[in-house]
Design a protein around this motif. Structure first.
Motif, PDB file in Angstrom:
ATOM      1  N   ASP A 178       0.894  -1.331  -0.255  1.00  0.00           N
ATOM      2  CA  ASP A 178       0.012  -0.096   0.098  1.00  0.00           C
ATOM      3  C   ASP A 178       0.758   1.232   0.064  1.00  0.00           C
ATOM      4  O   ASP A 178       1.301   1.667   1.003  1.00  0.00           O
ATOM      5  N   VAL A 229      -8.061  -0.790   2.692  1.00  0.00           N
ATOM      6  CA  VAL A 229      -7.256   0.234   1.792  1.00  0.00           C
ATOM      7  C   VAL A 229      -8.147   0.667   0.788  1.00  0.00           C
ATOM      8  O   VAL A 229      -8.847  -0.056  -0.088  1.00  0.00           O
ATOM      9  N   ALA A 260      -8.024   2.658  -2.291  1.00  0.00           N
ATOM     10  CA  ALA A 260      -7.340   3.002  -3.399  1.00  0.00           C
ATOM     11  C   ALA A 260      -7.979   3.944  -4.416  1.00  0.00           C
ATOM     12  O   ALA A 260      -9.030   4.010  -4.541  1.00  0.00           O
ATOM     13  N   ASN A 297      -0.807  -1.198  -4.555  1.00  0.00           N
ATOM     14  CA  ASN A 297      -1.634  -0.349  -4.890  1.00  0.00           C
ATOM     15  C   ASN A 297      -0.787   0.954  -4.622  1.00  0.00           C
ATOM     16  O   ASN A 297       0.254   1.457  -3.788  1.00  0.00           O
TER      17      ASN A 297
END
Length: 424
Positions: free
Chosen positions: A112, A357, A359, A389
């Protein structure tokens, strides 16, 4: 193609020259991005013996950011010479819920990079490029950008106290425009596509008025590209100094994919990870998929396209590193796929719902492509996989604004809450 500014060397740097990816010609470490012999792209060439001296212990003793890998990079050994927001060491998220939903029996991870200072992986490449630019004597920082790069260049320039002038398509997402403008530099909107913006910036590098300007992805591009390798280094280190069997990476120019692959190869060559094999998978938007289209057709020529669709950070219709992305994917036995706008929106929601997460659209592309690769049997759910990501969903809120919102609306009373079904 080159600057009038002097060549640089840095004590302790393993970089020795620039080398053409096409014909192999070498040039000094200067602000030059194209080969004088064949006009092919240049990348940094290293002293293999110097790289071989780097140890895990040396890296692990370094700072908690990308500069722990300075012994493997062309610049940055001297902290005083860095132009940086100190990005890196972003979370490697164990995606068990997502993996179960997609049928994975092996570990699935999300790297991430939205956790970087300006919330995209571009902080890595900008830090390396502008550190080289400082060593070369440039006094203004610039770029052609689809958004995230402009955010990062403007922020780095603000921290360093250097003037910035960034160039973006005029139809960019409002969040990315505001996030660039807030740093106080010049933001130039071009009435055209990213490819037209990039072409203009290439022309500007040849003018007297911009001879003092480092365009991170034009005249100092070889150094810029090396910053992407830190994503590969980090993944290997965070997995306990090993390389995952499969990686899924979004593609715009194709450079990120090639550099992660290069990072893995370097780690094996210098003995920092055990010899292993991996497969590289590329993800594109259906509105801008020239690299994936070439792979699907089984050809080497990448035909430029006019980008459309919501994944604007991936909208490079004439990808500079596309042929090298094809080579990486073919060599490793991977594949490329693409996702349309509805699939991208669903991918953003799937990733958020199963990993926490959020994105941007590029992450929606990658998640949707991951799902498609599993469904078509191209990617093995029994092999450990890392999905990248590269940016924060807060930058592209419009993509899902009409798909999510209140699940209930009640008055501030138990009666209203009960009538809405909140109490069972």
């Amino acid at each position: 193609m080159t600057s009038t500014l002097s060549v640089f060397t840095e004590a302790g740097s393993p970089a020795r020259h620039l080398v053409c990816r096409g014909c192999g010609a070498t040039f000094p470490l200067a602000a030059q991005h194209a080969c004088y012999e064949c006009f092919g792209p240049l990348e940094v060439g290293y002293d293999a013996a110097a790289l071989a001296k780097v140890t895990r212990a040396e890296i692990e003793a370094g700072p908690k950011n990308i500069w722990r890998y300075a012994p493997l990079l062309p610049v940055g050994k001297d902290p005083a010479g860095r132009v940086t927001l100190d990005p890196g060491l972003t979370p490697l998220v164990k995606a068990d819920v997502l993996g179960a939903e997609l049928g994975f029996t092996a570990p699935l991870w999300v790297k991430d990079d939205s956790a970087n200072p300006t919330h995209s992986f571009k902080d890595r490449v900008v830090s390396v490029a502008l550190t080289a630019a400082k060593a070369l004597g440039f006094t203004r920082y610039s770029c052609a950008s689809t958004g995230n790069l402009a955010n990062s260049v403007a922020a780095h320039a603000a921290r360093a106290g250097v003037r910035s002038t960034v160039f973006i398509p005029a139809d960019l997402e409002p969040g990315k425009v505001l996030m660039t403008a807030v740093y106080g530099g010049e933001v130039v909107a071009i009435e055209g596509s990213y490819d037209e913006v990039n072409r203009l910036c290439s022309e500007l590098t040849e003018t007297d008025e911009f001879e003092d300007t480092a365009f991170v992805n034009v005249n100092v591009r070889p150094f810029y590209a090396e910053g992407s390798k830190t994503l590969g280094y980090e993944v290997a280190e965070q997995l306990g100094w090993r390389i995952p069997a499969q990686v899924v990476i979004p593609m715009a120019s194709g450079e990120l994919l090639t550099k992660v692959d290069k990072a893995f190869s370097e780690l094996v060559e210098i003995g920092l990870v055990p010899p292993t094999e991996w497969k590289v998978f590329g993800a594109q938007s259906a509105g801008c998929n020239p690299i994936a289209t070439a792979l699907h057709k089984g050809v080497d020529e990448i035909v430029p396209v006019k980008p459309t669709g919501i994944a604007k950070s991936l909208n490079i219709g004439d990808p500079a590193a596309g042929v090298y992305a094809l080579e990486s994917v073919r060599r490793t036995g991977g594949w490329m796929e693409y996702a349309d706008d509805d699939e991208i929106r669903a991918g953003i929601q799937l990733l958020a719902r199963t990993t926490g997460v959020f994105a941007e659209t590029a992450g929606g592309v990658t998640t949707a492509v991951l799902q498609k690769l599993v469904q078509t049997g191209k990617l093995d759910p029994a092999a450990e996989t890392v999905v990248f990501n590269t940016g924060d969903g807060l930058k592209t809120l419009d993509a899902v604004a009409d798909r999510v919102g209140f699940t209930h609306r009640v008055k501030p009373s138990l009666k209203s809450a009960r009538e809405a079904g909140l109490l069972g």
